[in-house]
Design a protein around this motif. Structure first.
Motif, PDB file in Angstrom:
ATOM      1  N   GLY A  63      60.853  -1.243  41.184  1.00 32.92           N
ATOM      2  CA  GLY A  63      60.384  -2.487  41.791  1.00 32.92           C
ATOM      3  C   GLY A  63      61.384  -3.026  42.807  1.00 32.92           C
ATOM      4  O   GLY A  63      62.439  -2.428  43.051  1.00 32.92           O
ATOM      5  N   THR A  78      65.848   1.207  54.703  1.00 33.97           N
ATOM      6  CA  THR A  78      65.768   2.149  53.585  1.00 33.97           C
ATOM      7  C   THR A  78      66.923   1.911  52.632  1.00 33.97           C
ATOM      8  O   THR A  78      67.997   1.461  53.043  1.00 33.97           O
ATOM      9  N   LYS A  80      67.846   4.502  50.824  1.00 40.94           N
ATOM     10  CA  LYS A  80      68.149   5.870  50.393  1.00 40.94           C
ATOM     11  C   LYS A  80      69.287   6.547  51.148  1.00 40.94           C
ATOM     12  O   LYS A  80      69.911   7.466  50.627  1.00 40.94           O
ATOM     13  N   PHE A  95      63.665   8.954  53.281  1.00 35.15           N
ATOM     14  CA  PHE A  95      64.973   8.632  53.836  1.00 35.15           C
ATOM     15  C   PHE A  95      64.834   8.047  55.235  1.00 35.15           C
ATOM     16  O   PHE A  95      65.772   7.520  55.792  1.00 35.15           O
ATOM     17  N   GLY A  97      62.868   5.525  56.275  1.00 38.79           N
ATOM     18  CA  GLY A  97      62.641   4.081  56.371  1.00 38.79           C
ATOM     19  C   GLY A  97      61.516   3.719  57.311  1.00 38.79           C
ATOM     20  O   GLY A  97      61.535   2.672  57.952  1.00 38.79           O
ATOM     21  N   LEU A 100      56.553   2.509  55.110  1.00 38.53           N
ATOM     22  CA  LEU A 100      55.879   1.240  54.821  1.00 38.53           C
ATOM     23  C   LEU A 100      55.537   0.449  56.088  1.00 38.53           C
ATOM     24  O   LEU A 100      54.385   0.035  56.250  1.00 38.53           O
TER      25      LEU A 100
HETATM   26  P1  ADP Z   1      62.014   5.417  52.824  1.00 36.73           P
HETATM   27  O1  ADP Z   1      61.218   5.884  51.643  1.00 36.73           O
HETATM   28  O2  ADP Z   1      62.192   6.480  53.828  1.00 36.73           O
HETATM   29  O3  ADP Z   1      63.290   4.737  52.434  1.00 36.73           O
HETATM   30  P2  ADP Z   1      59.858   3.551  53.153  1.00 36.73           P
HETATM   31  O4  ADP Z   1      59.377   2.782  54.312  1.00 36.73           O
HETATM   32  O5  ADP Z   1      58.905   4.488  52.530  1.00 36.73           O
HETATM   33  O6  ADP Z   1      61.150   4.319  53.604  1.00 36.73           O
HETATM   34  O7  ADP Z   1      60.372   2.559  52.049  1.00 36.73           O
HETATM   35  C1  ADP Z   1      61.404   1.616  52.390  1.00 36.73           C
HETATM   36  C2  ADP Z   1      62.168   1.186  51.153  1.00 36.73           C
HETATM   37  O8  ADP Z   1      61.342   0.400  50.331  1.00 36.73           O
HETATM   38  C3  ADP Z   1      62.625   2.311  50.269  1.00 36.73           C
HETATM   39  O9  ADP Z   1      63.870   2.823  50.712  1.00 36.73           O
HETATM   40  C4  ADP Z   1      62.734   1.633  48.910  1.00 36.73           C
HETATM   41  O10 ADP Z   1      63.997   1.012  48.769  1.00 36.73           O
HETATM   42  C5  ADP Z   1      61.686   0.556  48.969  1.00 36.73           C
HETATM   43  N1  ADP Z   1      60.454   0.982  48.266  1.00 36.73           N
HETATM   44  C6  ADP Z   1      59.345   1.474  48.834  1.00 36.73           C
HETATM   45  N2  ADP Z   1      58.395   1.751  47.903  1.00 36.73           N
HETATM   46  C7  ADP Z   1      58.930   1.407  46.716  1.00 36.73           C
HETATM   47  C8  ADP Z   1      58.468   1.487  45.361  1.00 36.73           C
HETATM   48  N3  ADP Z   1      57.254   1.961  45.059  1.00 36.73           N
HETATM   49  N4  ADP Z   1      59.287   1.047  44.387  1.00 36.73           N
HETATM   50  C9  ADP Z   1      60.523   0.572  44.687  1.00 36.73           C
HETATM   51  N5  ADP Z   1      61.018   0.497  45.933  1.00 36.73           N
HETATM   52  C10 ADP Z   1      60.249   0.916  46.942  1.00 36.73           C
END
Ligand code: ADP
Ligand code: MG
Length: 640
Positions: A63, A78, A80, A95, A97, A100
């Motif tokens: 979360g 991100t 990660k 990785f 970012g 979403l």
């Molecule tokens: P990435 O996965 O490349 O880091 P995203 O845009 O997919 O980029 O996600 C951005 C950040 O949002 C992630 O690095 C993570 O910290 C957080 N996040 C996304 N989805 C979730 C999830 N289902 N649960 C917890 N944290 C999440």
């Protein structure tokens, strides 16, 4: 006049979405990857109308706090990676970012999340439409994250038009989910489509050692695909030595750098193949990938155990030091590049080949190179030592009596063909378990006694084992035996036996064919085909291998040459020319409908038992088919 301006965040996100989000399945992929990265133990995916109207992914992972929930929707946000160097060793699915904010810019998007760690029962909800933030509020929710993506591409009609039919988009989603479920058996997956439950896959707890992971994967495969699959377990590890210099500074260790490679999973038994790569699942560090080198490695590993133009069935996990592989070469992270592509390819081919060879001979006969280590016998229990259904001790299923008394009308009286290894170990009275998904624990067909019943169509030999009915393609079996004998001779540099023709014949060829044949003459000669130059375009044929019973030797040679020319066009430098010639010679040597007597048939099965790859002919067609009692019962309607 200035014409260049910075794009707005919203437009930039939509452009990024163009690369990352191709279709609803990409949304599912990105969201599920995020759930897996957040250590979820359960992931629930719900789609409507092929994902066009709704994709919802809910997890019970870590979360996010309110701040993170807002930040994660910014581009390049991100948790990660931090530094450019981190790109060199990525251990998470995501990785970049980008996912979403990209998804939120092309849909009506709601993120609801609550941090697992926090004590407060309150979470955060963020509502975005086409990239515009509409609402941020506190919302009660279970720990974890739920993302709703509605009306994908509603603000990009052109992209929406490119979407395929609902069933096609659903199929893409389901395909990706199956891959994720295979890579993460310890995670429970639920998949709902238009209100119907498609899958409910329970979490499979397992250890981290290879046998435990194989068992977990097998169970996942079974719950996803059910049915009978002839799969062989692969458990292989090796060390890759880097040929790059380790360090430039004086005093640094000049020795080669090494990294570990592990390959495990399941591959189709010889003769099991598909017309497409659809059932070829390859993962690198748990990420489903496409990689040409790995595809080739598989084909090379199967070599003669695969029909031309067909693809292996597999679910293989390659684990390699993250620093030895680049995952940042494709926006949707579908492709990877290995720093030592050739070495990886060679080892994967070796692992596949060893697995197939082990099927016939049990683990004790494979010769491991110095690098290979953990071929634990526990994962490769194909050895004849595990079960020995001697004719006296075998537990017969009562159903076998429906076959009635073995009739001698088929010809010779039935006899028992014993496996070469029978008697090596104390006979067990437990029948081989009839495992549904894989015969990982079953005894290979040629290691159980086979009783000869007769021949149908002057080609198919009918045999019986304690497991059911066995059919042997006499032609394919003969081809395999001849082929391996020839290869052995070539390896030992022996001259194959050859029979002089009573009347030597001349063969005239076109100038092009003549020069092609000239190059093959030495190999042909060693295989027993006596062909020599007799003029510019004329050749003299004065001997043939004794097993060639060609009524018209000239036609035999011409047909063989045609085939050789055709195979010569096959571009696969790693296959030996000699092997190809041998393969072609036997294909044309063995004639299908030669009637064979009982003792000859027994000898045929016995010879097949001594082959390295007994279960396919050199062209990858099966030599043996088995229909066990379970399948027979099913066909006769005795069981559901
Ligand atoms: P990435 O996965 O490349 O880091 P995203 O845009 O997919 O980029 O996600 C951005 C950040 O949002 C992630 O690095 C993570 O910290 C957080 N996040 C996304 N989805 C979730 C999830 N289902 N649960 C917890 N944290 C999440
Ligand atoms: Mg992500």
């Amino acid at each position: 006049m200035n014409r260049i301006r910075l794009l707005s965040e919203q437009v930039a996100n939509q452009i990024a979405a163009g690369e990352v989000i191709e279709r609803p399945a990409s949304v599912v992929k990105e969201l599920v990857e995020n759930s897996l990265d957040a250590q979820a133990g359960r992931v629930t995916v719900e789609v409507q109308a092929g994902g066009r109207s709704l994709v919802r992914v809910a997890d019970d992972g870590a979360g996010m706090s309110r701040d993170d929930a807002l930040l994660c929707l910014e581009r390049h946000a991100t948790s990660k990676i931090r530094r450019a160097e981190d790109l060199a060793a990525i251990a998470t699915m995501g990785f970049r970012g980008e996912a979403l904010p990209s998804i939120a810019s092309v849909s009506r998007f709601t993120l609801t999340t609550r941090e697992r760690q926090s004590q407060s029962p309150e979470g955060t909800q963020v509502v975005i439409s086409g990239g515009k933030m509409l609402e941020v509020k506190a919302a009660g929710s279970a720990p974890g994250t739920t993302v709703d993506v509605r009306q994908l591409f509603f603000n990009l009609p052109a992209r929406r038009k490119f979407l395929r039919t609902e069933p096609t988009e659903s199929a893409h989603i389901q395909h990706y989910l199956a891959l994720a479920a295979l890579a993460f058996p310890e995670v429970a997956f639920t998949f709902q489509k238009d209100g119907h439950l498609v899958w409910q896959l329970p979490a499979i707890r397992s250890g981290t050692d290879t046998p435990a992971r194989l068992a977990a994967l097998r169970e996942r495969l079974r719950s996803l695909y059910g049915g009978e699959h002839s799969l062989l377990p692969v458990a292989f590890s090796a060390v890759i030595r880097s040929n790059e210099p380790a360090g430039e500074e004086p005093g640094s260790d000049p020795g080669p750098q090494t990294s570990n490679l592990r390959l495990w999973g399941f591959i189709g038994a010889p003769g099991v193949s598909r017309l497409t790569r659809e059932d070829q699942h390859l993962f690198v560090n748990r990420r489903p990938v496409q990689n040409r080198g790995l595809n080739f490695a598989l084909l090379e590993g199967y070599h003669t155990a695969l029909m031309k133009g067909r693809y292996p069935v597999c679910c293989l996990f390659l684990e390699i030091d993250p620093a030895a592989v680049d995952v940042n070469i494709h926006p949707a992270k579908r492709e990877v590049r290995f720093h030592q592509e050739g070495e990886v390819r060679r080892l994967v081919a070796q692992a596949v080949r060893e697995t197939l060879l082990r099927l016939a001979h049990g683990p004790q006969t494979t010769d491991h190179g110095p690098q290979t280590t953990d071929h634990g016998p526990q994962t490769t229990d194909h050895g004849p030592q595990t079960t020995d259904h001697g004719p006296q001790t075998a537990v017969r299923s009562p159903q076998s009596s429906v076959l009635g008394p073995r009739s001698s009308a088929f010809g010779p009286p039935p006899s028992v063909l014993r496996p070469p290894s029978s008697g090596l170990s104390p006979a067990s009275t437990t029948p081989a378990p009839s495992s549904r998904v894989t015969p990982a624990a079953a005894v290979p067909l040629l290691n159980v006694p086979l009783r000869l019943l007769g021949v149908v169509g002057r080609l198919y030999v009918v045999l019986e084992s304690d497991r059911g009915l066995v059919l042997l393609d006499q032609h394919a079996a003969h081809e395999r035996i001849l082929y391996e004998q020839m290869l052995n001779r070539l390896e030992r540099n022996d001259q194959a036996p050859s029979q002089r023709l009573l009347l030597p014949e001349t063969v005239e060829l076109s100038a092009r064919d003549a020069s092609f044949v000239r190059e093959q003459l030495p190999v042909l000669g060693r295989l027993g085909v006596g062909l020599s130059e007799f003029g510019e375009r004329t050749f003299l044929l004065d001997a043939l291998p004794p097993f060639v019973k060609a009524a018209d030797p000239r036609r035999f040679v011409l047909a063989m040459l045609d085939e050789l020319k055709a195979s010569g066009l096959e571009v696969n430098s790693l296959r030996l020319g000699e092997q190809m010639v041998a393969k072609t010679v036997c294909r044309h040597a063995v004639k299908a409908r030669d009637p064979l007597a009982g003792p000859e048939l027994e000898a045929l099965v016995e010879d097949l038992r001594h082959c390295a790859m007994p279960y396919t002919c050199p062209h990858g067609r099966p030599t043996l088919l088995e229909m066990n009692f379970r399948e027979l019962e099913k066909k006769f309607g005795r069981t559901a």
